[in-house]
Scaffold this active site. Structure first.
Site, PDB file in Angstrom:
ATOM      1  N   ASP A  12       5.834  -1.905   0.325  1.00 41.79           N
ATOM      2  CA  ASP A  12       4.873  -2.251  -0.446  1.00 41.79           C
ATOM      3  C   ASP A  12       4.271  -3.667  -0.344  1.00 41.79           C
ATOM      4  O   ASP A  12       5.244  -4.494   0.350  1.00 41.79           O
ATOM      5  CB  ASP A  12       5.314  -1.952  -2.026  1.00 41.79           C
ATOM      6  CG  ASP A  12       4.051  -2.194  -2.756  1.00 41.79           C
ATOM      7  OD1 ASP A  12       2.975  -1.718  -2.177  1.00 41.79           O
ATOM      8  OD2 ASP A  12       4.100  -2.124  -4.074  1.00 41.79           O
ATOM      9  N   ASN A  60      -2.207   7.790  -2.883  1.00 42.24           N
ATOM     10  CA  ASN A  60      -3.006   6.907  -2.331  1.00 42.24           C
ATOM     11  C   ASN A  60      -4.330   7.463  -1.871  1.00 42.24           C
ATOM     12  O   ASN A  60      -5.072   6.814  -1.440  1.00 42.24           O
ATOM     13  CB  ASN A  60      -2.163   6.405  -0.916  1.00 42.24           C
ATOM     14  CG  ASN A  60      -0.923   5.430  -1.306  1.00 42.24           C
ATOM     15  OD1 ASN A  60      -0.044   5.516  -0.697  1.00 42.24           O
ATOM     16  ND2 ASN A  60      -1.001   4.871  -2.371  1.00 42.24           N
TER      17      ASN A  60
HETATM   18  C1  IPE Z   1       3.704   3.418  -2.915  1.00 39.16           C
HETATM   19  O1  IPE Z   1       3.162   2.158  -3.031  1.00 39.16           O
HETATM   20  C2  IPE Z   1       3.132   3.964  -1.978  1.00 39.16           C
HETATM   21  C3  IPE Z   1       3.728   3.376  -0.579  1.00 39.16           C
HETATM   22  C4  IPE Z   1       4.249   2.337  -0.396  1.00 39.16           C
HETATM   23  C5  IPE Z   1       3.205   4.159   0.621  1.00 39.16           C
HETATM   24  P1  IPE Z   1       1.717   2.153  -4.208  1.00 39.16           P
HETATM   25  O2  IPE Z   1       1.376   0.650  -3.753  1.00 39.16           O
HETATM   26  O3  IPE Z   1       0.865   3.161  -3.882  1.00 39.16           O
HETATM   27  O4  IPE Z   1       2.597   2.469  -5.680  1.00 39.16           O
HETATM   28  P2  IPE Z   1       2.149   1.740  -6.928  1.00 39.16           P
HETATM   29  O5  IPE Z   1       0.541   2.171  -7.170  1.00 39.16           O
HETATM   30  O6  IPE Z   1       2.085   0.203  -7.049  1.00 39.16           O
HETATM   31  O7  IPE Z   1       3.115   2.353  -8.074  1.00 39.16           O
HETATM   32  C1  IPE Z   2       1.690  -0.461   0.858  1.00 35.36           C
HETATM   33  O1  IPE Z   2       1.034  -1.595   0.549  1.00 35.36           O
HETATM   34  C2  IPE Z   2       1.049   0.550   1.879  1.00 35.36           C
HETATM   35  C3  IPE Z   2       0.430   1.670   1.307  1.00 35.36           C
HETATM   36  C4  IPE Z   2       0.402   2.079   0.039  1.00 35.36           C
HETATM   37  C5  IPE Z   2      -0.232   2.449   2.078  1.00 35.36           C
HETATM   38  P1  IPE Z   2       0.062  -1.773  -0.309  1.00 35.36           P
HETATM   39  O2  IPE Z   2      -1.434  -1.164   0.093  1.00 35.36           O
HETATM   40  O3  IPE Z   2       0.278  -0.889  -1.614  1.00 35.36           O
HETATM   41  O4  IPE Z   2      -0.246  -3.153  -0.738  1.00 35.36           O
HETATM   42  P2  IPE Z   2      -0.456  -4.007  -2.344  1.00 35.36           P
HETATM   43  O5  IPE Z   2       0.497  -3.301  -3.094  1.00 35.36           O
HETATM   44  O6  IPE Z   2      -1.690  -3.356  -2.706  1.00 35.36           O
HETATM   45  O7  IPE Z   2      -0.444  -5.303  -1.885  1.00 35.36           O
HETATM   46 MG    MG Z   3       1.361  -1.255  -3.304  1.00 36.33          MG
END
Ligand code: IPE
Ligand code: IPE
Ligand code: MG
Length: 235
Positions: A12, A60
Site C-alpha cells: 500500500d 479497486n
Molecule cells: C488494498 O489497498 C489493496 C491493495 C494494496 C492492492 P487499498 O488502498 O485499496 O485499501 P484501503 O481502501 O485503504 O482499505
Molecule cells: C496500493 O497503493 C496499490 C493498489 C491499491 C493498486 P495505493 O494506490 O492504494 O496507494 P495509496 O493508498 O492511495 O497511497
Molecule cells: Mg491504498
C-alpha cells in the site's frame, strides 16, 4: 532447517508516494512493481517459501478508469517481463482472484506466465488480482468447502501506515502475525523484509495452546520465573 514461511504483503501507499512528489499515481504503481521485483527475488534467500501479494482488490475497480487501465497495463507488462526472471530464479508465479472480469489478453498472459514458471521450486509468488477474500470464502462455501487455493499465512505485512486487511486473506490469516510499517510500498526494501522476518521469528505462536517448552527456552523465558512458561514446561 526452519520451515519455509508464507509471507503475505499488502503493498500500500503507491499513490501517496507519487502524490507527495507531485507525480501521477501511476508512477507510484510503476515504482511499486520495481519494489516487488527486488523483494520477490530476495525472499527465497530469507526463508520464504510462499509470497502472496495484494496487487489489485475487487474494490479497486471503484477507482478512476484511467488508474484501473494503467494498473492492468502494468500487470501485463510485469508478467511479460518477469516470466523469464522467475524461471531463472526458480520462482513459480500464480495469479489469485477472479478472472472473469479481466480482459481476455491479460488472462492469456497470466495463463502463459503460470505455465512457463510452473516448475519453479524455490518459491511460489502469488499475485492477488481482482481478489476479494469474502468472495473467495462465499464461493468455496457455496460448494460446501473452505477456501483452499492459498495456504495459511505466517506473516502479514502492510505498508504505508494502515492497519487493516481490506478484504485480503481473511480466512488464511486466522493465526497470522502482523507487521506494519509507515514506509510506503515504493520505499520498502529487502532490508525491511529482513527486519519483519527477524521480528516474526521472535514471536511466540501458540495457536490457542500453550507455548511449546523449546520456545520458552529459545526466547530465554525462565520457567522458574514465568508461570505460563512453567505450565508449558510441565505439559
Ligand atoms: C488494498 O489497498 C489493496 C491493495 C494494496 C492492492 P487499498 O488502498 O485499496 O485499501 P484501503 O481502501 O485503504 O482499505
Ligand atoms: C496500493 O497503493 C496499490 C493498489 C491499491 C493498486 P495505493 O494506490 O492504494 O496507494 P495509496 O493508498 O492511495 O497511497
Ligand atoms: Mg491504498
Amino acid at each position: 532447517m526452519a520451515r519455509r514461511l508464507h509471507v503475505a504483503i499488502i503493498m500500500d501507499g503507491n499513490g501517496r508516494w507519487a502524490g507527495s512528489r507531485g507525480w501521477p499515481r501511476l508512477e507510484g504503481h510503476r515504482r511499486g512493481a520495481a519494489t516487488l521485483r527486488s523483494v520477490a527475488e530476495a525472499a527465497p534467500g530469507l526463508g520464504v517459501g510462499e509470497l502472496t501479494v495484494y496487487a489489485f482488490s475487487s474494490d479497486n475497480w471503484k477507482r478512476p478508469c484511467e488508474e484501473v487501465a494503467g494498473l492492468m497495463r502494468l500487470f501485463a507488462e510485469y508478467l511479460e517481463s518477469e516470466t523469464r526472471r522467475c524461471v531463472e530464479n526458480g520462482i513459480r508465479l500464480r495469479v489469485e482472484g477472479r478472472r472473469d472480469r479481466l480482459e481476455g489478453a491479460l488472462v492469456e498472459t497470466i495463463e502463459r506466465c503460470e505455465r512457463r514458471t510452473a516448475d519453479g521450486g524455490r518459491m511460489t509468488l502469488r499475485l492477488a488480482v481482482d481478489y476479494s477474500s469474502r468472495h473467495a470464502i462465499a464461493e468455496a462455501a457455496s460448494r460446501g468447502r473452505t477456501p483452499d487455493a492459498v495456504p495459511d499465512v505466517d506473516l502479514m505485512i502492510r505498508t504505508a501506515g494502515e492497519q487493516r486487511l481490506s478484504d485480503f486473506l481473511l480466512w488464511e490469516s486466522a493465526y497470522a502475525e502482523f507487521w506494519f510499517t509507515k514506509k510506503t510500498w515504493p520505499e520498502f526494501s529487502v532490508k525491511d523484509l529482513e527486519l519483519a522476518i527477524s521480528e516474526f521469528r521472535l514471536r511466540v505462536r501458540k495457536f490457542g495452546a500453550l507455548p511449546a517448552p523449546h520456545e520458552t527456552r529459545t526466547l530465554g523465558l525462565d520457567p522458574r520465573r514465568d508461570p505460563l512458561a512453567a505450565i508449558a514446561a510441565d505439559a
